[in-house]
Design a protein around this motif. Structure first.
Motif, PDB file in Angstrom:
ATOM      1  N   PHE A   1      68.150   3.224 -42.831  1.00 36.01           N
ATOM      2  CA  PHE A   1      67.796   2.445 -44.025  1.00 36.01           C
ATOM      3  C   PHE A   1      66.710   3.160 -44.820  1.00 36.01           C
ATOM      4  O   PHE A   1      66.802   3.269 -46.056  1.00 36.01           O
ATOM      5  CB  PHE A   1      67.318   1.050 -43.604  1.00 36.01           C
ATOM      6  N   ALA A   2      65.683   3.636 -44.130  1.00 39.05           N
ATOM      7  CA  ALA A   2      64.596   4.334 -44.816  1.00 39.05           C
ATOM      8  C   ALA A   2      65.106   5.606 -45.479  1.00 39.05           C
ATOM      9  O   ALA A   2      64.749   5.915 -46.628  1.00 39.05           O
ATOM     10  CB  ALA A   2      63.482   4.660 -43.828  1.00 39.05           C
ATOM     11  N   PHE A   3      65.969   6.357 -44.783  1.00 35.34           N
ATOM     12  CA  PHE A   3      66.444   7.635 -45.331  1.00 35.34           C
ATOM     13  C   PHE A   3      67.270   7.425 -46.592  1.00 35.34           C
ATOM     14  O   PHE A   3      67.114   8.150 -47.583  1.00 35.34           O
ATOM     15  CB  PHE A   3      67.263   8.380 -44.283  1.00 35.34           C
ATOM     16  N   PHE A   4      68.165   6.443 -46.573  1.00 39.84           N
ATOM     17  CA  PHE A   4      69.074   6.273 -47.714  1.00 39.84           C
ATOM     18  C   PHE A   4      68.499   5.380 -48.810  1.00 39.84           C
ATOM     19  O   PHE A   4      69.153   5.160 -49.822  1.00 39.84           O
ATOM     20  CB  PHE A   4      70.418   5.711 -47.230  1.00 39.84           C
ATOM     21  N   ASN A   5      67.279   4.870 -48.618  1.00 32.01           N
ATOM     22  CA  ASN A   5      66.695   4.015 -49.649  1.00 32.01           C
ATOM     23  C   ASN A   5      65.390   4.552 -50.222  1.00 32.01           C
ATOM     24  O   ASN A   5      64.836   3.937 -51.146  1.00 32.01           O
ATOM     25  CB  ASN A   5      66.454   2.612 -49.095  1.00 32.01           C
ATOM     26  N   THR A   6      64.896   5.656 -49.694  1.00 30.52           N
ATOM     27  CA  THR A   6      63.635   6.196 -50.214  1.00 30.52           C
ATOM     28  C   THR A   6      63.792   7.616 -50.752  1.00 30.52           C
ATOM     29  O   THR A   6      62.787   8.278 -51.022  1.00 30.52           O
ATOM     30  CB  THR A   6      62.556   6.185 -49.111  1.00 30.52           C
ATOM     31  N   GLY A   7      65.018   8.056 -50.906  1.00 30.44           N
ATOM     32  CA  GLY A   7      65.247   9.380 -51.488  1.00 30.44           C
ATOM     33  C   GLY A   7      65.093   9.318 -52.994  1.00 30.44           C
ATOM     34  O   GLY A   7      66.081   9.359 -53.745  1.00 30.44           O
TER      35      GLY A   7
END
Length: 653
Positions: free
Chosen positions: A533-539
């Motif tokens: 979730f963090a990887f695909f939402n904070t890029g």
């Protein structure tokens, strides 16, 4: 039958055993500490230091041991001759010592209830025999007897072994034997042993299965065993989940702002579809994560909320009052601050973004601060975080859906009704609820309500029941263990097969159904779903981005997290204490309380989740950056205040 232990607890409830019962590094753990890794930092280092001290304290001229004294693989058993459990474990260790043939040193030390006269006589007899070089012979017959030890019984055993009785009698009453017993007890106390048997392998407490192969693995430490132990230590570390979230966020920012930005965007927007005949259901990778995988996260959150409301800290209104009031203030103040900067503007609907608190980061940072944070403050923040989760769930369900489609909503209500009926019928099997939960997710997604709410509703409908009493299951386990000892080998195998099944059923009954589901899913959530979730939402693309820290939505989010959270939490709690509605623990001062309030401003996961539901396009990227900036600043300010307040408290003490 069971080796007693205390625990460290992961953020979603999994127990991990680390030290014997009575360990001074951990006191009795209240319900909400299911979300706190309690033994970490200083406490864990204390246990390690005591373990190494125990290894250094081995004295070949004093201790009774088998094997080579200079062997680095030391196995220490604290035992009691009147304990059947000690007898069983001692048999296994003797076989291991024989098989290792000098590769391990097996040390036996006395530890028993001071009020147990039989155990005292037996221990003195073994040590007195040791003064004639026959400790292990007496050790063998004492465990072989396995009954009470009167004075005449002891002398009979001494004759059987072939001891000099006159010397044996003198030694039994001698100060030297008394000092030996006292020294063994000192070693046990240093290791915080309060019950026997207590087994230490190379200075580390052993809590694996009491079978020869399992203990052999712990002694020999093959590669697979070392990998397993290293992974358990990492998963049990207070900041492991938060660290992975940080790494995933940094990785996303690096990838999005490098030559891989195009690849990142194509992957994020790639559609995966399920097809059956003419039917097709497709979502992008980001949607699968945000709407589907995050449902599992909300399922676990729902299980924890239900447990705490039904039987945990939030079930008692007097103890729950302060964290509930703090959570309400901590949600209202950020929302009001955000609304003040965005009233009537394009970003007005984002008022829910700064309301949330990220549990993993907040409790992980507090655990890393160790003894500088009072236990009662950790309990308060854990309770506040659970109440905050509940508030965030309500806000998402009520204000961040996408319209309401009646037909799918009726299907969702039918699923809910069916699960409720199963609960009334006391259906405790998890499979029917999970199947209906998946159907409920599909109906919820189609209805326009945020699909993750299906996880929360399913969690609330999984039936709870009072767990079995540990002592009753332990008694059953003892009976089963006693049964698996007939002389007839074929009969023993049949009984052993039955025993395994009976033990599995009994141990499974010790926990409610929701706990078992949480136990199965928590690591997948903490170490895969949330990092994804963090990887695909904070890029977020930083170069050339339209982020402006002075934009109304950015100011609202940053100030809401950095100022609104501590202001709302501390202000509401101060007012509640002043009005006599709640009491503040004597362990906590208001400076520490303000630090905890600032830490609660770390919104991260939940704030980004709400932002993704409230915004889109460049505005969403701007709000996400504001969340990151506000969360990082809150973490630095909160941790600094807590560290300084804790240091000042320690100096005054």
């Amino acid at each position: 039958m069971f080796l007693s232990s205390c625990f460290i607890i992961s953020r979603t409830g999994r127990f991990r055993r680390v030290c014997p019962v009575g360990c001074g590094a951990a006191q009795k753990v209240p319900g909400l500490f299911r979300k706190i890794v309690y033994l970490s930092g200083n406490a864990r280092r204390d246990c390690a230091a005591m373990s190494h001290a125990n290894i250094r304290s081995f004295d070949p001229d004093r201790d009774f041991y088998l094997g080579e004294p200079d062997c680095r693989r030391a196995v220490v058993l604290y035992g009691d001759y009147t304990s059947n459990a000690c007898r069983r474990l001692r048999d296994i260790l003797r076989r291991i010592a024989d098989r290792q043939d000098g590769k391990v040193v097996y040390i036996y030390r006395q530890f028993f209830d001071p009020g147990n006269a039989d155990a005292d006589r037996a221990a003195r007899a073994a040590i007195a025999a040791g003064r004639q070089g026959m400790f292990w012979d007496m050790h063998q017959v004492l465990f072989g007897r396995g009954q009470g030890f009167g004075a005449e019984d002891i002398e009979t055993l001494a004759q059987e072994v072939g001891l000099d009785l006159s010397k044996f009698r003198r030694d039994m009453r001698s100060d030297a034997v008394g000092r030996h017993l006292a020294r063994d007890r000192e070693f046990a106390k240093a290791m915080n042993v309060t019950r026997t048997p207590a087994l230490f392998i190379e200075g580390e407490p052993y809590f694996g299965a009491w079978d020869e192969l399992s203990i052999m693995d712990a002694v020999e430490r093959p590669f697979g065993f070392r990998v397993e132990m290293a992974s358990q230590r990492f998963f049990g570390w207070a900041a492991s989940g938060g660290l992975l979230l940080v790494l995933a966020t940094l990785a996303a920012l690096i990838v999005a702002n490098s030559g891989l930005h195009g690849v990142y965007e194509r992957l994020r927007l790639t559609t995966f579809a399920l097809e059956l005949g003419d039917g097709r259901f497709g979502l992008t990778v980001e949607q699968w994560i945000n709407d589907c995988l995050m449902t599992i996260f909300f399922l676990i959150v729902g299980i924890e909320i239900k447990r705490e409301v039904v039987s945990g800290e939030l079930s008692d209104l007097s103890s729950a009052m302060l964290p509930i009031i703090g959570a309400l203030g901590g949600m209202a103040a950020p929302a009001l601050i955000y609304a003040a900067f965005n009233f009537g503007g394009a970003g007005a609907h984002g008022w829910g973004v700064p309301m949330a608190t990220d549990i993993a980061f907040t409790l992980g940072l507090m655990a890393l601060l160790g003894r500088r944070v009072p236990n009662s403050l950790k309990v308060f923040v854990a309770a506040l975080a659970i109440a905050d989760d509940l508030g965030a769930i309500v806000v998402i369900a009520m204000f961040y859906g996408h319209g309401l489609n009646v037909a799918p909503m009726l299907g969702a209500l039918a699923c809910i009704a069916l699960m409720a009926l199963m609960g009334r019928a006391r259906v405790y099997a998890l499979a029917p609820y999970l199947v209906l939960g998946i159907v409920l997710w599909a109906f919820t997604h189609a209805s326009g309500i945020h699909a993750t709410m299906a996880g929360v509703v399913t969690a609330m409908l999984i039936p709870a029941r009072r767990p079995a009493k540990v002592e009753e299951v332990a008694a059953q386990a003892t009976v089963i263990a006693d049964a698996v000892e007939p002389d007839d080998e074929p009969r023993r195998e049949n009984i052993a097969e039955y025993a395994v099944l009976a033990l599995e059923n009994a141990i499974n009954r010790l926990r409610e159904p929701g706990h078992h589901l949480q136990h199965a899913l928590e690591n997948w959530t903490n170490f895969l779903i949330l990092p994804l979730f963090a990887f695909f939402n904070t890029g977020i693309l930083l170069a050339g981005s339209h982020f402006s820290p002075l934009a109304p939505e950015s100011v609202g989010v940053i100030l809401g997290l950095l100022i609104g959270k501590p202001l709302g939490i501390v202000g509401a709690c101060w007012l509640a204490v002043r009005l006599g509605w709640a009491q503040l623990s004597s362990e906590i001062n208001w400076r520490q309380f303000i630090g905890a309030g600032c830490l609660a401003g770390v919104g991260f996961t939940m704030s980004i989740f709400i932002a993704s539901a409230a915004f889109e396009g460049p505005q969403l990227a701007s709000v996400k950056l504001a969340v990151l900036l506000g969360s990082v600043t809150s973490a630095i300010v909160g941790a600094s205040l807590l560290a300084h307040a804790g240091a000042a408290t320690t100096r005054r003490a």
